[in-house]
Scaffold this active site. Sequence first.
Site, PDB file in Angstrom:
ATOM      1  N   LYS A  35       0.847  -1.206   0.000  1.00 28.77           N
ATOM      2  CA  LYS A  35       0.000   0.000   0.000  1.00 28.77           C
ATOM      3  C   LYS A  35       0.881   1.255   0.000  1.00 28.77           C
ATOM      4  O   LYS A  35       2.092   1.169   0.256  1.00 28.77           O
ATOM      5  CB  LYS A  35      -0.907  -0.021   1.229  1.00 28.77           C
ATOM      6  CG  LYS A  35      -0.146   0.000   2.550  1.00 28.77           C
ATOM      7  CD  LYS A  35      -1.031  -0.335   3.739  1.00 28.77           C
ATOM      8  CE  LYS A  35      -0.202  -0.406   5.010  1.00 28.77           C
ATOM      9  NZ  LYS A  35      -0.965  -0.924   6.156  1.00 28.77           N
ATOM     10  N   ARG A 130     -10.227  -0.316  16.021  1.00 25.38           N
ATOM     11  CA  ARG A 130     -10.235   0.618  14.903  1.00 25.38           C
ATOM     12  C   ARG A 130     -11.249   0.115  13.883  1.00 25.38           C
ATOM     13  O   ARG A 130     -12.311   0.672  13.714  1.00 25.38           O
ATOM     14  CB  ARG A 130      -8.815   0.731  14.339  1.00 25.38           C
ATOM     15  CG  ARG A 130      -8.582   1.910  13.443  1.00 25.38           C
ATOM     16  CD  ARG A 130      -7.151   1.951  12.935  1.00 25.38           C
ATOM     17  NE  ARG A 130      -6.784   0.719  12.227  1.00 25.38           N
ATOM     18  CZ  ARG A 130      -5.628   0.513  11.623  1.00 25.38           C
ATOM     19  NH1 ARG A 130      -4.695   1.444  11.640  1.00 25.38           N
ATOM     20  NH2 ARG A 130      -5.374  -0.614  10.990  1.00 25.38           N
ATOM     21  N   TYR A 262      15.977  29.979   7.985  1.00 22.51           N
ATOM     22  CA  TYR A 262      14.721  30.623   8.391  1.00 22.51           C
ATOM     23  C   TYR A 262      14.654  30.766   9.899  1.00 22.51           C
ATOM     24  O   TYR A 262      14.965  29.829  10.634  1.00 22.51           O
ATOM     25  CB  TYR A 262      13.531  29.789   7.930  1.00 22.51           C
ATOM     26  CG  TYR A 262      13.231  29.910   6.462  1.00 22.51           C
ATOM     27  CD1 TYR A 262      12.872  31.133   5.904  1.00 22.51           C
ATOM     28  CD2 TYR A 262      13.290  28.787   5.636  1.00 22.51           C
ATOM     29  CE1 TYR A 262      12.592  31.236   4.548  1.00 22.51           C
ATOM     30  CE2 TYR A 262      13.004  28.880   4.285  1.00 22.51           C
ATOM     31  CZ  TYR A 262      12.658  30.109   3.744  1.00 22.51           C
ATOM     32  OH  TYR A 262      12.378  30.208   2.426  1.00 22.51           O
ATOM     33  N   MET A 310      12.189  23.977   2.478  1.00 21.60           N
ATOM     34  CA  MET A 310      11.488  23.156   1.495  1.00 21.60           C
ATOM     35  C   MET A 310      12.454  22.418   0.567  1.00 21.60           C
ATOM     36  O   MET A 310      12.254  21.250   0.238  1.00 21.60           O
ATOM     37  CB  MET A 310      10.538  24.030   0.657  1.00 21.60           C
ATOM     38  CG  MET A 310       9.618  23.212  -0.235  1.00 21.60           C
ATOM     39  SD  MET A 310       8.578  24.221  -1.299  1.00 21.60           S
ATOM     40  CE  MET A 310       7.480  24.981  -0.118  1.00 21.60           C
TER      41      MET A 310
HETATM   42  C1  LIG Z   1      -0.111  -1.970   6.737  1.00 25.35           C
HETATM   43  C2  LIG Z   1      -0.676  -3.248   7.203  1.00 25.35           C
HETATM   44  C3  LIG Z   1       0.129  -4.379   7.406  1.00 25.35           C
HETATM   45  C4  LIG Z   1       1.644  -4.322   7.309  1.00 25.35           C
HETATM   46  O1  LIG Z   1       2.177  -3.823   8.512  1.00 25.35           O
HETATM   47  P1  LIG Z   1       3.760  -3.691   8.733  1.00 25.35           P
HETATM   48  O2  LIG Z   1       3.885  -3.198  10.128  1.00 25.35           O
HETATM   49  O3  LIG Z   1       4.236  -2.697   7.734  1.00 25.35           O
HETATM   50  O4  LIG Z   1       4.332  -5.027   8.513  1.00 25.35           O
HETATM   51  C5  LIG Z   1      -0.487  -5.565   7.721  1.00 25.35           C
HETATM   52  N1  LIG Z   1      -1.831  -5.643   7.866  1.00 25.35           N
HETATM   53  C6  LIG Z   1      -2.638  -4.575   7.705  1.00 25.35           C
HETATM   54  C7  LIG Z   1      -4.102  -4.717   7.871  1.00 25.35           C
HETATM   55  C8  LIG Z   1      -2.093  -3.346   7.388  1.00 25.35           C
HETATM   56  O5  LIG Z   1      -2.897  -2.277   7.248  1.00 25.35           O
END
Ligand SMILES: *Cc1c(COP(=O)(O)O)cnc(C)c1O
Length: 367
Positions: A35, A130, A262, A310
């Site tokens: 992702k 969650r 800055y 930046m």
């Molecule tokens: C992002 C995610 C993972 C991977 O987690 P890592 O800590 O990067 O290994 C696994 N399961 C779900 C549901 C996630 O959202």
Amino acid sequence: MTRPVRARIDLDALTHNLSLARAAAAGSRIMAVIKADAYGHGAVRVARALSQADAFAVASLEEALQLREAGIRQPIVLLDGVFHPDELEQAVTHQLQLVVHCEEQVVWLERFRSGAALSLWLKINTGMNRLGFAPSDATTVWQRLQRLPYMKTGEVRWMSHLACADEVKHPVNDAQLEAFNEVTGFSARLQGKSAERSMANSAALLTRPDMHFDWVRPGIMLYGASPMLPGEPLSVQLRPAMTFESQLMAVHSRRKGDAVGYGLGWSCPEDMPLGIVAVGYGDGYPRHAPNGTPVLVNGLPAPLVSRVSMDMICVDLRGQPHARPGDPVQLWGRGLPVEQIAEHAGTIGYELLCGVTARVPRVYGNG
Ligand SMILES: *Cc1c(COP(=O)(O)O)cnc(C)c1O
């Protein structure tokens, strides 16, 4: 010469880290989590490099379609399922597996008429609070999903996510495992066989064999960053896949008391050489990185000083007065773990990797 900032991606490091995951969870299949553009590394290139993974996981339909359009054929799981019922048709067309985490999604599926089988992952809230169904609702939802007409040939699996896997001794880990086992045990009685299960992220993959189940879901470890809290030991030698680098664009001799950058919030403690590096928060270098955050110039320490801008940062070159414009600078990567920068900046490696911005060219190579 163009602006020299780059994110070098070592494809061998990705496959090396995947093989470490494979070895640590030998009895499980691997759902490689790619992702957020593979945590900033480039999802399509990473998916090709990780072709030995059994499946991929992404956060949205758009991320999945990008992979399908690039010709990625492995199973792809949408970790949050669909955000709108309109997405279901495309999910079927592109053979995406869907997480189902809430009542709305169940209703969408019940109203949906699919000509083809669909694979679902029923998400259970075992303590992270969650997403996911309460354990007490799991049986009912499971049965509703099983009754969907297109589930005759499809499949429902179980998943849950861990809140504190990066902290080995946290008591919620055992509580979550126990809840997951309790909920998913009943499907065996219901079906005569057990549905596939998945719980472990990178941290649990490396520390909790009892959480491996049928599928492990490593993300961060594939990119070579530690999934554990600072100070927690790591059982494997991960290889950083991303090296974030640039060059010195200017070197100046400044006088004692000269204020820099800055806000003029930092002043030279003595007459000294100061380096200006072509990287800033516009590239994803964290603006909150404080004075003293490690930076490597010519492979040697040249700590950050003054405020991150930046497009530029300033580094203390007292350790190497002969450094010149054009000399190589490493912000993180091999030899400078991203976790270390994250700790200085009050964040985690995940955020820094994901935060490398689109204007930074990704350069792919091996070794
Ligand atoms: C992002 C995610 C993972 C991977 O987690 P890592 O800590 O990067 O290994 C696994 N399961 C779900 C549901 C996630 O959202």
